[in-house]
Scaffold this active site. Structure first.
Site, PDB file in Angstrom:
ATOM      1  CD  GLU A  59      -2.576   0.388   2.592  1.00  0.00           C
ATOM      2  OE1 GLU A  59      -3.286   1.963   2.888  1.00  0.00           O
ATOM      3  OE2 GLU A  59      -3.308  -0.270   2.989  1.00  0.00           O
TER       4      GLU A  59
ATOM      5  CD  GLU B  17      -3.677   7.157   5.052  1.00  0.00           C
ATOM      6  OE1 GLU B  17      -4.635   6.349   5.694  1.00  0.00           O
ATOM      7  OE2 GLU B  17      -3.073   7.531   6.226  1.00  0.00           O
TER       8      GLU B  17
END
Length: 259
Positions: free
Chosen positions: A142, A146
């Site tokens: 990943e 964010e």
């Protein structure tokens, strides 16, 4: 009688050899062709393209996600909008939106123009991801961009390789990301990841870089049990929105590196 046995032996050998050849060829096709790999694209979200994208739902993620994914929480009409709304389900208190590509993408430049939600307790994201549910045998790899709704003047970068994270990095933007669209990106190479804000390189990682092709994803969700990270979500603030103007992927070999 001897001739008959000889013919039987030849027939059995031919059958077994044929099975071996077919099996070998099939395995080669599986390894070479079955994983759908995407090419360069620019997505303006003028309408929903179900050949490129899939809306999540109906299911839930891990315990820190206080929402169930519902397809109707994703809309596209010139902007792509993700929504958190109240809906008590058997497992979660809210419904939320997540969008992901159907294809996988490898090394290159991943860009998004977005405006995150400015509500405490929420996470607005743009990231790539794969795991065993996305492709059989894949590790949890990943790469993250964010925004925590409690402070949208900062951005968080992170990545996981075979499930190992702990690579969080916070960057002070010098502006409030929730007030306007800005461009955020990461350049993924075999030996590094570099994150960008409005074309400027702001952080580079070089240790234990993920190698597996991943899907491009975006989601908006309320946290629970992770108050120290996200803050406390107040459901009276619903509905909550994050907005995405465009997304672009450029394979590594197709672009000039940012200066």
């Amino acid at each position: 009688m001897v001739k008959s046995k000889y013919l039987v032996f030849i027939s059995v050998f031919s059958l077994l050899f044929g099975v071996f050849v077919v099996g070998f060829s099939h395995q080669g096709v599986k390894a070479e062709e079955e994983r759908p790999m995407g090419t360069a694209f620019y997505e303006s979200f003028d309408a929903f393209d179900d050949e490129r994208w899939s809306k999540a739902g109906v299911w839930t993620n891990g315990q820190m996600f206080n929402a169930t994914w519902y397809p109707e929480q994703v809309t596209a009409d010139g902007l792509m909008r993700l929504t958190i709304a109240k809906k008590t389900t058997s497992a979660r208190n809210y419904k939320a939106g997540e969008l992901r590509t159907n294809d996988f993408y490898h090394y290159g430049l991943f860009e998004v123009s977005m405006k995150p939600a400015k509500v405490e307790g929420t996470v607005s994201s743009f990231f790539t991801y794969t795991g065993e549910w996305d492709w059989d045998g894949d590790p949890w790899d990943e790469i993250d961009i964010e925004f925590l709704g409690k402070d949208t003047t900062r951005i968080q970068f992170n990545y996981f390789t075979n499930g190992v994270g702990g690579n969080e990095f916070y960057y002070d933007l010098g502006f409030d990301a929730s007030e306007s669209f800005n461009t955020y990106a990461f350049e993924w190479r075999e030996d590094s990841i570099t994150w960008y804000v409005n074309g400027e390189a702001v952080h580079t990682a070089t240790e234990n870089i993920p190698q597996t092709p991943q899907k491009i994803m975006m989601n908006l969700w309320p946290g629970v049990g992770v108050d120290g990270w996200t803050g406390v979500f107040d459901g009276d603030n619903t509905p909550v929105y994050s907005y995405y103007d465009w997304v672009r992927y450029t394979p590594l070999q197709n672009y000039q590196i940012h200066q």
